[in-house]
Design an enzyme around this catalytic site. Structure first.
Site, PDB file in Angstrom:
ATOM      1  N   CYS A   1      30.520  63.024 107.459  1.00  0.00           N
ATOM      2  CA  CYS A   1      31.515  61.968 107.615  1.00  0.00           C
ATOM      3  C   CYS A   1      32.189  61.589 106.295  1.00  0.00           C
ATOM      4  O   CYS A   1      33.023  62.311 105.775  1.00  0.00           O
ATOM      5  CB  CYS A   1      30.866  60.763 108.295  1.00  0.00           C
ATOM      6  SG  CYS A   1      32.046  59.566 108.976  1.00  0.00           S
TER       7      CYS A   1
ATOM      8  N   LYS B   1      23.407  62.896 103.403  1.00  0.00           N
ATOM      9  CA  LYS B   1      24.692  62.269 103.118  1.00  0.00           C
ATOM     10  C   LYS B   1      24.633  61.681 101.710  1.00  0.00           C
ATOM     11  O   LYS B   1      23.692  60.966 101.351  1.00  0.00           O
ATOM     12  CB  LYS B   1      24.989  61.191 104.149  1.00  0.00           C
ATOM     13  CG  LYS B   1      26.412  60.638 104.095  1.00  0.00           C
ATOM     14  CD  LYS B   1      26.668  59.719 105.284  1.00  0.00           C
ATOM     15  CE  LYS B   1      28.111  59.252 105.332  1.00  0.00           C
ATOM     16  NZ  LYS B   1      28.375  58.419 106.530  1.00  0.00           N
TER      17      LYS B   1
ATOM     18  N   GLU C   1      27.711  62.929 114.001  1.00  0.00           N
ATOM     19  CA  GLU C   1      26.857  62.093 113.171  1.00  0.00           C
ATOM     20  C   GLU C   1      26.128  61.067 114.049  1.00  0.00           C
ATOM     21  O   GLU C   1      26.688  60.523 114.994  1.00  0.00           O
ATOM     22  CB  GLU C   1      27.718  61.375 112.131  1.00  0.00           C
ATOM     23  CG  GLU C   1      26.933  60.493 111.176  1.00  0.00           C
ATOM     24  CD  GLU C   1      27.824  59.743 110.198  1.00  0.00           C
ATOM     25  OE1 GLU C   1      27.314  59.325 109.140  1.00  0.00           O
ATOM     26  OE2 GLU C   1      29.034  59.573 110.486  1.00  0.00           O
TER      27      GLU C   1
END
Length: 512
Positions: free
Chosen positions: A373, A339, A264
């Site tokens: 993440c 995300k 990331e």
């Protein structure tokens, strides 16, 4: 039989076995005609020797399975036993058939309890897989029904056996070996008085079956994942950063990896080009390079013949900031996954917002999902992807402390188990002293599997040395996932209680 002297052997039936086979069939089927003729048995051996299996004990034949190949579309519909084979003729064996049909399995009564029938069924399943056939079909007699016929209908009897309220020596055995009841067959074997002529059409599906059709992507079995655990270091320019990325992509390509996975915010060193900016300004400045970096990496994917999971980069759109992972396929196509769940740090220090779409991606090396993440800590997303057939989940991450890293690791392992898929996590290490609000990083990248007999006992296929820059390789077998879905010691996906709960995507766009 003296157990200590048992010497069991599974092998193909031969013509010389007929006298022993006939004695066994006469013993087992004395009520429905006994042994088949020698000509019939020899014909089975001649047309399909691989399908005629026996088990002997010290050279004494004690169990057998007789099988032919048939056209699935014909025999998945109503039929009778005489449509398959008669006393003097094998009527339906097809050399080009796409399914096996189990004509018979029988075991010496003295050997019952040794699970010889299960051995023969497993051998049949292996043959079905080896021949790339669609399924195994069988007509299952119902020898226990005659005793219950005055109390219930045949359909009620089948339902009771399926729920294990009633034991039937044949149907119960078939169900325990992974077969499903597809339909009721009437007058299947009219002379079978104990079944009153009824039978069940049973089917075992070969989950590894590959139709002979041209698809958009050729099916892969073994896939090599290459994970980059990258040390954050200063970048003097975009070209400098891309040179660092190309080094890793080139190295992974040399080892013929199908995927290269970056961490990331791998482009974060570019924020150091203007250290005077505050954190919100710096991430917007970083976003100005994203298109250029993405396009260059898309070219690398083609040049190095590797699919790249481009970690993630910030994207500015209509004044809003998003954290975006790009999939750059080796055929030149590019897609994105934003995300969805934004951490308090991203929201407060970088003013990043969450995306509203969840995607599933088809590639030439499997069906994949990408969760960036924090997203992997929300089990709903992984389950939604699993319901769309995800085989590999990629998780680029960036964590500063070990406890933050362990949240990612443990949740990633949970996603692998509950969704019966592989999960690859890729993180960064080191620090960027010239960048505001970017602390030292902690990572131990890894590739996880489900936890079952087909995989490593701890569910870890490969993992890196903590906080050391390195490349990580893992070969994953997609066919093992199919076996797990159907035959695992636990089957998490199949055993969900859909009658009690479900999961619905309410985002702006459903999964593709």
């Amino acid at each position: 039989m003296a157990e200590e002297s048992t010497r069991l052997r599974l092998r193909q039936l031969t013509a010389e076995d007929y006298p022993a086979l006939a004695r066994l069939m006469n013993q087992v089927y004395h009520d429905i005609g006994g042994a088949w003729s020698e000509d019939t048995i020899k014909a089975l051996i001649r047309v399909f020797p691989e399908g005629q299996l026996v088990i002997d004990d010290n050279d004494e034949l004690v169990a057998a399975a007789l099988t032919i190949k048939v056209d699935y579309d014909r025999f998945s519909n109503p039929h009778r036993y005489e449509d398959l084979i008669t006393d003097d003729k094998i009527r339906s064996h097809s050399r080009k058939g796409d399914a096996l049909y189990g004509l018979d399995v029988f075991v010496d009564p003295e050997y019952r309890g040794y699970r010889l029938g299960r051995r023969l069924y497993e051998a049949r399943k292996e043959l079905c897989r080896d021949e790339n056939l669609r399924a195994i079909l069988a007509g299952g007699r119902l020898p226990g029904y005659n005793d219950q016929a005055d109390k219930m209908s045949v359909t009620e009897y089948i339902s009771q056996v399926e729920s294990r309220a009633i034991y039937d020596p044949i149907l119960t055995f078939q169900l325990s070996n992974g077969f499903d009841v597809k339909r009721l067959l009437t007058k299947y074997l009219p002379e079978d008085e104990s079944s009153r002529g009824y039978a069940t059409l049973l089917e075992w599906d070969n989950i590894l079956y590959q139709p002979d059709e041209d698809g958009e992507w050729p099916r892969r079995s073994t896939v090599r994942i290459g994970v980059v655990q990258r040390r954050m270091r200063a970048a003097r320019s975009v070209e400098d950063l891309l040179g660092q990325v190309e080094f890793f992509v080139d190295s992974l390509s040399d080892y013929r990896a199908d995927f290269a996975v970056l961490p990331e915010f791998f482009s974060a060193p570019l924020m150091g080009l203007k250290p005077e900016l505050n954190s919100v300004e710096a991430v917007r400045y970083l976003a100005s390079f994203t298109d250029e970096v993405r396009d260059a990496m898309a070219d690398m994917a083609v040049s190095y013949n590797i699919n790249i999971i481009g970690g993630s980069m910030p994207v500015e759109e209509n004044g809003r900031m998003y954290n975006v992972a790009y999939l750059m396929r080796r055929d030149g196509s590019v897609e994105e996954q934003r995300k969805i769940h934004i951490t308090p740090h991203e929201r407060k220090d970088w003013a990043i917002q969450g995306g509203n779409e969840l995607r599933i991606f088809d590639t030439d090396a499997g069906r994949i999902g990408i969760l960036i993440c924090y997203d992997v800590e929300f089990p709903e997303l992984g389950r939604l992807l699993a319901e769309q057939g995800m085989e590999i989940l990629f998780v680029p991450f960036w964590t500063d402390t070990k406890n933050g890293y362990l949240r990612i690791r443990h949740c990633a392992q949970a996603r692998a188990i509950e969704n019966e898929c592989y999960v690859a996590i890729s993180g960064s290490i080191g620090n960027l002293p010239r960048v505001d609000n970017v602390d030292i990083q902690y990572a131990q990248s890894a590739v996880f599997s489900p936890s079952d007999f087909y995989f490593p006992h701890d569910g870890i296929i490969s993992e890196s040395v903590p906080n050391t820059e390195m490349l990580l390789f893992a070969d994953v077998d997609l066919e093992k996932l199919k076996l797990l879905h159907s035959e695992g010691s636990v089957t998490n996906l199949r055993d969900r209680r859909g009658d009690l709960y479900d999961l619905t995507w309410k985002g702006l766009r459903a999964l593709d």
